[in-house]
Structures are given as C-alpha cells and as structure tokens.
Design a protein around this motif. Structure first.
Motif, PDB file in Angstrom:
ATOM      1  N   THR A 130       0.836  -1.193   0.000  1.00  0.00           N
ATOM      2  CA  THR A 130       0.000   0.000   0.000  1.00  0.00           C
ATOM      3  C   THR A 130       0.876   1.250   0.000  1.00  0.00           C
ATOM      4  OG1 THR A 130      -1.670  -1.224   1.210  1.00  0.00           O
ATOM      5  CG2 THR A 130      -1.930   1.151   1.147  1.00  0.00           C
ATOM      6  N   ARG A 131       1.984   1.198   0.724  1.00  0.00           N
ATOM      7  CA  ARG A 131       2.910   2.338   0.744  1.00  0.00           C
ATOM      8  C   ARG A 131       3.426   2.609  -0.674  1.00  0.00           C
ATOM      9  NH1 ARG A 131       8.091   3.811   4.367  1.00  0.00           N
ATOM     10  NH2 ARG A 131       6.483   3.827   5.942  1.00  0.00           N
ATOM     11  N   HIS A 132       3.795   1.560  -1.389  1.00  0.00           N
ATOM     12  CA  HIS A 132       4.310   1.731  -2.750  1.00  0.00           C
ATOM     13  C   HIS A 132       3.247   2.342  -3.665  1.00  0.00           C
ATOM     14  CE1 HIS A 132       8.042  -0.409  -1.994  1.00  0.00           C
ATOM     15  NE2 HIS A 132       7.344  -1.329  -1.376  1.00  0.00           N
ATOM     16  N   ILE A 133       2.026   1.886  -3.531  1.00  0.00           N
ATOM     17  CA  ILE A 133       0.931   2.398  -4.360  1.00  0.00           C
ATOM     18  C   ILE A 133       0.685   3.869  -4.044  1.00  0.00           C
ATOM     19  CG2 ILE A 133      -1.561   2.224  -4.786  1.00  0.00           C
ATOM     20  CD1 ILE A 133      -1.113  -0.861  -4.240  1.00  0.00           C
ATOM     21  N   ILE A 134       0.673   4.193  -2.769  1.00  0.00           N
ATOM     22  CA  ILE A 134       0.446   5.574  -2.359  1.00  0.00           C
ATOM     23  C   ILE A 134       1.585   6.464  -2.849  1.00  0.00           C
ATOM     24  CG2 ILE A 134       0.335   7.109  -0.351  1.00  0.00           C
ATOM     25  CD1 ILE A 134      -1.153   4.795   1.095  1.00  0.00           C
ATOM     26  N   GLU A 135       2.822   5.981  -2.725  1.00  0.00           N
ATOM     27  CA  GLU A 135       3.961   6.770  -3.195  1.00  0.00           C
ATOM     28  C   GLU A 135       3.867   7.032  -4.695  1.00  0.00           C
ATOM     29  OE1 GLU A 135       7.357   4.569  -1.810  1.00  0.00           O
ATOM     30  OE2 GLU A 135       7.225   5.451   0.203  1.00  0.00           O
ATOM     31  N   LYS A 136       3.429   6.031  -5.453  1.00  0.00           N
ATOM     32  CA  LYS A 136       3.262   6.234  -6.895  1.00  0.00           C
ATOM     33  C   LYS A 136       2.187   7.284  -7.166  1.00  0.00           C
ATOM     34  CE  LYS A 136       4.942   1.857  -8.619  1.00  0.00           C
ATOM     35  NZ  LYS A 136       4.660   0.640  -9.359  1.00  0.00           N
ATOM     36  N   ASP A 137       1.095   7.233  -6.390  1.00  0.00           N
ATOM     37  CA  ASP A 137       0.037   8.231  -6.554  1.00  0.00           C
ATOM     38  C   ASP A 137       0.539   9.629  -6.209  1.00  0.00           C
ATOM     39  OD1 ASP A 137      -1.881   6.495  -7.475  1.00  0.00           O
ATOM     40  OD2 ASP A 137      -2.893   6.257  -5.548  1.00  0.00           O
ATOM     41  N   ILE A 138       1.382   9.727  -5.175  1.00  0.00           N
ATOM     42  CA  ILE A 138       1.934  11.025  -4.785  1.00  0.00           C
ATOM     43  C   ILE A 138       2.832  11.559  -5.894  1.00  0.00           C
ATOM     44  CG2 ILE A 138       3.526  12.179  -3.181  1.00  0.00           C
ATOM     45  CD1 ILE A 138       2.308  10.366  -0.972  1.00  0.00           C
ATOM     46  N   HIS A 139       3.671  10.681  -6.453  1.00  0.00           N
ATOM     47  CA  HIS A 139       4.532  11.113  -7.560  1.00  0.00           C
ATOM     48  C   HIS A 139       3.700  11.558  -8.761  1.00  0.00           C
ATOM     49  CE1 HIS A 139       8.437  10.223  -5.843  1.00  0.00           C
ATOM     50  NE2 HIS A 139       7.941   9.105  -5.375  1.00  0.00           N
ATOM     51  N   LYS A 140       2.626  10.838  -9.023  1.00  0.00           N
ATOM     52  CA  LYS A 140       1.729  11.198 -10.126  1.00  0.00           C
ATOM     53  C   LYS A 140       1.108  12.573  -9.879  1.00  0.00           C
ATOM     54  CE  LYS A 140      -2.537   9.451 -12.157  1.00  0.00           C
ATOM     55  NZ  LYS A 140      -3.535   8.389 -12.054  1.00  0.00           N
ATOM     56  N   ALA A 141       0.713  12.834  -8.641  1.00  0.00           N
ATOM     57  CA  ALA A 141       0.129  14.129  -8.296  1.00  0.00           C
ATOM     58  C   ALA A 141       1.161  15.240  -8.428  1.00  0.00           C
ATOM     59  CB  ALA A 141      -0.433  14.089  -6.872  1.00  0.00           C
ATOM     60  N   LEU A 142       2.386  14.977  -7.988  1.00  0.00           N
ATOM     61  CA  LEU A 142       3.455  15.981  -8.125  1.00  0.00           C
ATOM     62  C   LEU A 142       3.733  16.285  -9.592  1.00  0.00           C
ATOM     63  CD1 LEU A 142       6.084  15.058  -5.387  1.00  0.00           C
ATOM     64  CD2 LEU A 142       4.855  17.215  -5.637  1.00  0.00           C
ATOM     65  N   LYS A 143       3.766  15.245 -10.402  1.00  0.00           N
ATOM     66  CA  LYS A 143       4.010  15.439 -11.835  1.00  0.00           C
ATOM     67  C   LYS A 143       2.881  16.272 -12.450  1.00  0.00           C
ATOM     68  CE  LYS A 143       5.224  12.952 -16.010  1.00  0.00           C
ATOM     69  NZ  LYS A 143       5.489  11.652 -16.610  1.00  0.00           N
ATOM     70  N   ALA A 144       1.638  15.960 -12.087  1.00  0.00           N
ATOM     71  CA  ALA A 144       0.493  16.718 -12.597  1.00  0.00           C
ATOM     72  C   ALA A 144       0.584  18.179 -12.171  1.00  0.00           C
ATOM     73  CB  ALA A 144      -0.815  16.104 -12.097  1.00  0.00           C
ATOM     74  N   ALA A 145       0.998  18.420 -10.937  1.00  0.00           N
ATOM     75  CA  ALA A 145       1.143  19.794 -10.458  1.00  0.00           C
ATOM     76  C   ALA A 145       2.245  20.510 -11.222  1.00  0.00           C
ATOM     77  CB  ALA A 145       1.441  19.799  -8.961  1.00  0.00           C
ATOM     78  N   GLY A 146       3.351  19.813 -11.450  1.00  0.00           N
ATOM     79  CA  GLY A 146       4.466  20.405 -12.182  1.00  0.00           C
ATOM     80  C   GLY A 146       4.098  20.810 -13.594  1.00  0.00           C
TER      81      GLY A 146
END
Length: 189
Positions: free
Chosen positions: A103-119
């Motif tokens: 679950t941590r790995h999945i959440i981290e991927k989602d966080i990276h995806k959100a950061l990329k979208a923000a960028g």
C-alpha cells in the motif's frame, strides 16, 4: 444502512472508487477481466467481513487494497502452476506484491503522479522554487541566490505554486490521509 456499523454511504463510496483497485490488479495480472474479477471478489470479501470492520473509509480502503494485493498474488501463483511456467511478470512486481508495505508503494506512486500533474500546471521556475523550498528546505534567501531573483519574487512564486498544488492535491487528499494513517511521521516510537 449495512447490518453493522459500516454505513451504506461508505460501502458505496468504496465501490465507486473501484477503478483504483482494478488498475492495481490490472498492473499485475495484465488482464482486464481478471482484474475486474479480483476487485469483485475483494469487494465481496469486504462485504462479508463488514461486521468486523470499522466504519472508516480509509481503513476500509486499506483493507480492500490489501485483499486485492493478496488475491493478485494468489492468481499469479495459480497461473504459474496452470501454465507450467512463470508468467511474464517481473521479479520486482512479485516482490512488491509480496511486500506487506504494498500500500505504501501504491500511495507513493500516486503522490509522484500528483506531483508530476502539479508540475505540468506551472512553469518550471515556479515548480523548482516550490520543490526546493518544501522538499529541500531551502530558505527564501537561499532560493533567491540559487535562482538569481529577489526574495520577494521567491515568496510570490511559492504562493503561486501553493495555489496550484492545492487544486491538484485536492483530488489526491484521500491518498495523504491513508498515507498518514498507515505511516505516521510524528509520535511513532
């Protein structure tokens, strides 16, 4: 209302987010129908155990994600036995699924995806200043020197980035709530 403490609204809310769970299963099983079946079986498991689970959407989501993970791992093992060979899935994926922290790995991927979208929604300078400020911990003075701008401009860029981040991360807020519940930063002794 459900027969136990789990509200009908929470059960429906979890079900309405099924695409997230199907996507996780699809990543590992590489078969859309199997992924949908895994979600259905996992959701049925949640319903069967609803009397033992708290009426907390985050905890229900974690339970469902763990169930999907275990069912995927079992399906991969069954496929390997059925086919007499190993599926075309990497060792890293199997280790990730076997890991209790999936679950941590999945959440981290989602966080990276959100950061990329923000960028993508702000210019590079604004994003870089925000990242160096919030993640690297640089002061306004250090940022001004690094980017050759005034401290006033640094403050304005951080405010501008903050507004974009707020909009982008609103849709990812459930991820942060889940992450904080699973992996508390403060007071974990």
């Amino acid at each position: 209302m459900a027969a136990s403490g789990i509200s009908f609204e929470n059960l429906i809310g979890i079900y309405n987010n099924r695409d997230k769970y199907v996507a996780v299963a699809l990543r590992y099983l590489q078969d859309q129908e199997k992924a949908k079946d895994i979600f259905s079986e996992s959701y049925a498991s949640l319903l069967e155990r609803r009397e033992m689970l708290p009426d907390d959407p985050v905890k229900m989501s974690i339970y469902l994600m763990q169930t999907v993970k275990h069912k995927c791992l079992n399906e991969i093992k069954k496929d390997s036995v059925r086919n007499g060979k190993r599926r075309a899935i990497t060792e890293e994926d199997i280790n990730l699924l076997s890991d209790d922290n999936v679950t941590r790995h999945i959440i981290e991927k989602d966080i990276h995806k959100a950061l990329k979208a923000a960028g993508l929604k702000m210019d590079k300078l604004t994003f870089d200043i925000y990242v160096y400020s919030r993640i690297e911990g640089l002061s306004h003075k250090e940022l001004a020197e690094k980017f050759g701008i005034t401290q006033n401009r640094v403050a304005k860029e951080i405010m501008k980035a903050g507004k974009v981040m707020e909009k982008v991360f609103k849709e990812y807020m459930h991820i942060f709530v889940m992450f904080m519940q699973l992996f508390p930063i403060y007071g974990s002794e």
